[in-house]
Design an enzyme around this catalytic site. Structure first.
Site, PDB file in Angstrom:
ATOM      1  N   TYR A  86       0.755  -1.188   0.014  1.00 60.55           N
ATOM      2  CA  TYR A  86       0.129   0.032  -0.065  1.00 60.55           C
ATOM      3  C   TYR A  86       0.853   1.260   0.031  1.00 60.55           C
ATOM      4  O   TYR A  86       0.398   2.122  -0.526  1.00 60.55           O
ATOM      5  CB  TYR A  86      -0.962  -0.051   1.366  1.00 60.55           C
ATOM      6  N   LYS A 114       2.844 -15.354   1.944  1.00 61.27           N
ATOM      7  CA  LYS A 114       3.016 -16.137   0.982  1.00 61.27           C
ATOM      8  C   LYS A 114       4.449 -16.271   0.717  1.00 61.27           C
ATOM      9  O   LYS A 114       5.218 -15.941  -0.242  1.00 61.27           O
ATOM     10  CB  LYS A 114       2.418 -15.188  -0.444  1.00 61.27           C
ATOM     11  N   ASP A 151      -3.244 -18.426  -0.097  1.00 64.78           N
ATOM     12  CA  ASP A 151      -4.266 -19.296  -0.688  1.00 64.78           C
ATOM     13  C   ASP A 151      -4.819 -20.387  -0.135  1.00 64.78           C
ATOM     14  O   ASP A 151      -5.912 -20.606   0.136  1.00 64.78           O
ATOM     15  CB  ASP A 151      -3.567 -19.775  -2.226  1.00 64.78           C
ATOM     16  N   ASP A 189      -6.309  -6.926   4.316  1.00 61.65           N
ATOM     17  CA  ASP A 189      -7.481  -6.487   3.490  1.00 61.65           C
ATOM     18  C   ASP A 189      -8.493  -7.404   3.021  1.00 61.65           C
ATOM     19  O   ASP A 189      -9.667  -7.255   3.339  1.00 61.65           O
ATOM     20  CB  ASP A 189      -7.007  -5.628   2.421  1.00 61.65           C
ATOM     21  N   ASP A 217     -12.061  -9.050   4.985  1.00 60.76           N
ATOM     22  CA  ASP A 217     -13.661  -9.094   4.371  1.00 60.76           C
ATOM     23  C   ASP A 217     -14.191 -10.607   4.203  1.00 60.76           C
ATOM     24  O   ASP A 217     -15.275 -10.668   4.434  1.00 60.76           O
ATOM     25  CB  ASP A 217     -13.490  -8.520   2.886  1.00 60.76           C
TER      26      ASP A 217
HETATM   27  C1  IPM Z   1     -10.170  -0.987   4.030  1.00 64.52           C
HETATM   28  C2  IPM Z   1     -10.502  -0.565   2.447  1.00 64.52           C
HETATM   29  C3  IPM Z   1      -9.371   0.582   2.002  1.00 64.52           C
HETATM   30  C4  IPM Z   1      -8.391  -0.475   2.111  1.00 64.52           C
HETATM   31  C5  IPM Z   1      -9.639   1.245   0.933  1.00 64.52           C
HETATM   32  C6  IPM Z   1     -11.029   1.912   0.745  1.00 64.52           C
HETATM   33  C7  IPM Z   1      -8.500   2.110   0.664  1.00 64.52           C
HETATM   34  O1  IPM Z   1     -10.906  -1.614   1.777  1.00 64.52           O
HETATM   35  O2  IPM Z   1     -10.211  -0.087   4.610  1.00 64.52           O
HETATM   36  O3  IPM Z   1     -10.444  -2.363   4.110  1.00 64.52           O
HETATM   37  O4  IPM Z   1      -7.843  -1.041   1.098  1.00 64.52           O
HETATM   38  O5  IPM Z   1      -7.428  -0.514   3.106  1.00 64.52           O
HETATM   39 MN    MN Z   2     -10.998  -3.498   2.690  1.00 65.61          MN
END
Ligand code: IPM
Ligand code: MN
Length: 365
Positions: free
Chosen positions: A148, A198, A230, A254, A258
């Protein structure tokens, strides 16, 4: 002076999309804390994101940044939306405000808890055989390192070359400090840390694994395991109940956070805490601005309310009150109340109604 008597200031940044709608419900909780539990929490609102671009031509106005600096914690709604999606990548509100703030305040710790209690297993998209066991995973993601922020990061057009480059870089000090947080958290939970990398391919991952192993020596009570990214994705889907703390580099975290989030039924219930060494932090729903449901009064306020709960735990040290808020959310869900995202096409409450029910559960204690 104990922390109930102390005055605390929260910089509130409702932002874009469903942010302002769900923030109203978090305000209700703050009101109850002050009224019923004698906290002295003050709030002040600032603009951020697309709305700030529209008003001032900048997604993070100076006034907002200074307001955050002067506060004891930041409560964010969400940032971005289709209106601003076509701006050049460094002007997009997510990048120019969110990533900037993370680096500026050195928020290297990102905590994202995903909890499915077994009585609510039917909210999960997982097969009942798996979901009925429930799970409680705390994703811990390094938030200021890796791909990032590595340089160079750019698109290059030369005579007969056209390419783009991003750079993954990890220093041992970055790995050590986030690994320590993971082990410390595990000591208050089930004493397990899974580190994801990884390292069969990437140099940064090899260093990640080596460094995490070194830190683990100081935490003999915690069982450390490693998985390649993976494979980890598969193992988590197959049996999330097996995991406790999951430690990840930035990009992997990230994705994994999710994945864990949606397994609870909706990313609309997942809070996120971004914290620095001094426990100053920014707290926000993990799910983003959800422009598709903006203005429809159906957004789930739970992620925003649980973000507030994390704020008062990690930045204000009020663990008991944080637990009470979490309990109120749990009770409300157990009473059968649902918002649109978890309603499965059946009856659901509006954002406001859900907020009111959580307030009711909180008052009931
Ligand atoms: C998160 C989001 C951010 C990230 C984006 C919006 C830049 O997806 O906070 O997880 O990738 O970190
Ligand atoms: Mn995210």
């Amino acid at each position: 002076m104990n922390n109930l008597q102390k005055k605390y200031k929260i910089a509130v940044l409702p932002g874009d999309g469903i942010g302002p709608e769900v923030m109203q419900e978090a305000y209700k909780i703050i009101k109850i804390l002050n009224k019923k539990f004698n906290t002295k929490i003050y709030t002040k609102e600032y603009d951020i994101g697309g709305i700030a671009i529209d008003k001032y031509g900048k997604s993070l106005p100076k006034k907002t940044l200074v307001g955050c600096e002067k506060s004891d914690a930041i409560l964010l709604g969400s940032i971005g939306g289709p209106k601003w999606d076509n701006l050049p990548s460094n002007k997009r509100p997510e990048v120019s405000s969110l990533l900037f703030i993370r680096k500026y305040f050195k928020f290297f710790i990102n905590l994202r808890p995903s909890i499915l209690i077994n009585k609510l297993h039917n909210l999960s998209p997982l097969n009942k055989k798996i979901s009925k066991k429930g799970f409680n995973i705390l994703c811990i993601r390094d938030l200021t390192g890796g791909i990032y922020f590595g340089k160079p990061s750019k698109e290059v057009k030369e005579k007969n070359k056209h390419y783009a480059i991003d750079t993954t870089i990890y220093h041992t000090y970055e790995i050590k400090r986030i690994a320590k947080i993971a082990f410390e958290e595990a000591m208050n939970r089930k004493y397990k840390v899974l580190s994801i990398d990884k390292s069969n391919v990437l140099q940064t991952s090899k260093l990640w694994r080596k460094t995490v192993n070194k830190i683990s020596i100081n935490y003999p009570k915690v069982k450390l395991s490693h998985l390649y990214f993976d494979n980890a994705v598969m193992q988590i889907i197959k049996n999330p109940n097996k995991f406790d703390v999951i430690l990840c580099p930035n990009l992997i975290g990230d994705i994994i956070s999710d994945q864990c989030g949606i397994l609870t039924g909706s990313i609309g219930m997942i809070p996120s805490a971004s914290i620095n060494e001094k426990k100053f932090g920014l707290y926000e729903p993990a799910g983003g601005s959800a422009p598709d449901i903006q203005g429809k009064k159906i957004a789930n306020p739970i992620a925003q309310i649980l973000s507030l709960s994390m704020l008062i735990k990690y930045s204000f040290n009020m663990n008991n009150l944080s637990n009470l808020i979490n309990l109120a959310v749990k009770k409300t869900l157990l009473k059968g109340y649902k918002t649109y995202d978890i309603s499965n096409g059946k009856k659901f409450l509006s954002t406001k109604e859900m907020g009111n029910e959580i307030v009711k559960s909180l008052i009931e204690g």
